[in-house]
Design an enzyme around this catalytic site. Sequence first.
Site, PDB file in Angstrom:
ATOM      1  N   THR A   1       0.746  -1.170   0.168  1.00 20.14           N
ATOM      2  CA  THR A   1       0.100   0.020  -0.140  1.00 20.14           C
ATOM      3  C   THR A   1       0.746   1.282  -0.201  1.00 20.14           C
ATOM      4  O   THR A   1       0.512   2.368  -0.661  1.00 20.14           O
ATOM      5  CB  THR A   1      -0.869   0.063   1.514  1.00 20.14           C
ATOM      6  OG1 THR A   1      -1.992  -1.155   1.087  1.00 20.14           O
ATOM      7  CG2 THR A   1      -1.924   1.349   1.486  1.00 20.14           C
TER       8      THR A   1
ATOM      9  N   SER B   1       2.352  -8.030  -0.462  1.00 20.05           N
ATOM     10  CA  SER B   1       3.041  -9.211   0.460  1.00 20.05           C
ATOM     11  C   SER B   1       2.142 -10.156   0.814  1.00 20.05           C
ATOM     12  O   SER B   1       2.654 -11.496   1.381  1.00 20.05           O
ATOM     13  CB  SER B   1       3.599  -8.185   1.798  1.00 20.05           C
ATOM     14  OG  SER B   1       2.457  -8.089   2.674  1.00 20.05           O
TER      15      SER B   1
ATOM     16  N   THR C   1       1.870  -4.061   4.314  1.00 22.11           N
ATOM     17  CA  THR C   1       1.753  -4.390   5.696  1.00 22.11           C
ATOM     18  C   THR C   1       1.183  -5.966   6.201  1.00 22.11           C
ATOM     19  O   THR C   1       1.408  -6.336   7.403  1.00 22.11           O
ATOM     20  CB  THR C   1       0.826  -3.515   6.252  1.00 22.11           C
ATOM     21  OG1 THR C   1      -0.368  -3.442   5.880  1.00 22.11           O
ATOM     22  CG2 THR C   1       1.446  -2.017   6.137  1.00 22.11           C
ATOM     23  N   ASP C   2       0.407  -6.499   5.273  1.00 22.44           N
ATOM     24  CA  ASP C   2      -0.168  -8.039   5.382  1.00 22.44           C
ATOM     25  C   ASP C   2       0.827  -8.885   6.058  1.00 22.44           C
ATOM     26  O   ASP C   2       0.419  -9.495   7.020  1.00 22.44           O
ATOM     27  CB  ASP C   2      -0.875  -8.498   4.397  1.00 22.44           C
ATOM     28  CG  ASP C   2      -2.085  -7.601   3.783  1.00 22.44           C
ATOM     29  OD1 ASP C   2      -2.469  -6.681   4.630  1.00 22.44           O
ATOM     30  OD2 ASP C   2      -2.721  -8.338   2.950  1.00 22.44           O
TER      31      ASP C   2
HETATM   32  N1  GLU Z   1      -1.850  -5.902  -0.616  1.00 21.47           N
HETATM   33  C1  GLU Z   1      -1.242  -5.140   0.711  1.00 21.47           C
HETATM   34  C2  GLU Z   1       0.072  -5.960   0.956  1.00 21.47           C
HETATM   35  O1  GLU Z   1       1.108  -5.964   0.274  1.00 21.47           O
HETATM   36  C3  GLU Z   1      -2.201  -4.672   1.396  1.00 21.47           C
HETATM   37  C4  GLU Z   1      -1.695  -4.242   2.677  1.00 21.47           C
HETATM   38  C5  GLU Z   1      -0.683  -2.876   2.949  1.00 21.47           C
HETATM   39  O2  GLU Z   1       0.155  -2.671   2.221  1.00 21.47           O
HETATM   40  O3  GLU Z   1      -1.165  -2.118   3.734  1.00 21.47           O
HETATM   41  O4  GLU Z   1       0.397  -6.480   2.215  1.00 21.47           O
END
Ligand code: GLU
Length: 323
Positions: free
Chosen positions: A7, A54, A87-88
């Site tokens: 994100t 992620s 963040t995931d």
């Molecule tokens: N698809 C995201 C990730 O790469 C969503 C969450 C984020 O980065 O805040 O984990």
Amino acid sequence: MIGTGGTIAGRGESAANTPAYACSVLGIDEILSAIPEAAALASFRVEQLLQIGSENFNNDHLLKIGKRISDVLKDDDVDGVILTHGTDTIEETAYFLHLTLKSPKPVVVVGSMRPPSAMSSDASLNLYDAILVVIHPASRGKGTLVVANDEIHTARDVMKTNSFKLEAFRSPYGALGYVVEGEPRYYRKPSRDHTVRTEWSIDALDSLPKVDIVYAYGALEQEVIGTVAADARGLIIAGTGNGNIAARMVEPLRAAARDGLHVVRASRTGNGVVIRNGAQPDDDYGWLVVDDQAPQKARILLMLAISSHSDDRSALQAAFYRY
Ligand code: GLU
């Protein structure tokens, strides 16, 4: 500064994030250029290692990220590394780095809950704080750090605990410190072994053994255990409460452990300690417990522990008490 997507690299058509933004589209150079103040703090080399969410990261991605950071840290011109990350699964990558990098130089993993295009985005401030943390002398020797929402967390403990709020990251024993008025302020240190004090070096790792997680619920079926045992070396069973195992699951898990699968009891609560020989007679069954590690963290540690201790279950158990 190494970019991998998420994100923090996202962009929405409107600041209201409706319709949903696209993830992993901005390059690391674009993200950095949104913070003109950064140039006065340090000189940066940027590289785009990955550009994906992620949630897609598998063991090969962990190895790729770890090896690249290890190479970069060996350069005498480099004082630290910032890894931008979705963040995931930030908590898993950060913990893997914390256990396998062999340098006291700071590594800070950072993401954001809102893309840079959103109203009140946390992207620029989190990245700016990550820069302040990585250049600060007090960050050296603390292992891999995760910076979010004014807080500095140890990679061992931090978890994403909310799906959308800015205040998403928590460590069960609290953050190591805060970023206050442009300066990191530490209040505690990680006490478990990490980086230069672990038995693993990313440079020597070329693959990781398969470890699966099974989440316990009332109607979990016995057959799942056989499916996992067919090709995994380890199983983290995210049991209810204090690592409780339903009566009908005991025999399949005992049989799998007899056949060589490392069965590790964890808690699906994601908090607290699973007591060895408490809810189940682990000594009798040849099972292990996670101490206080959440299932997704325990998977990272068990993969590494199996890579060096293979089938020595007392050494595998000791790893959970040491790291
Ligand atoms: N698809 C995201 C990730 O790469 C969503 C969450 C984020 O980065 O805040 O984990």
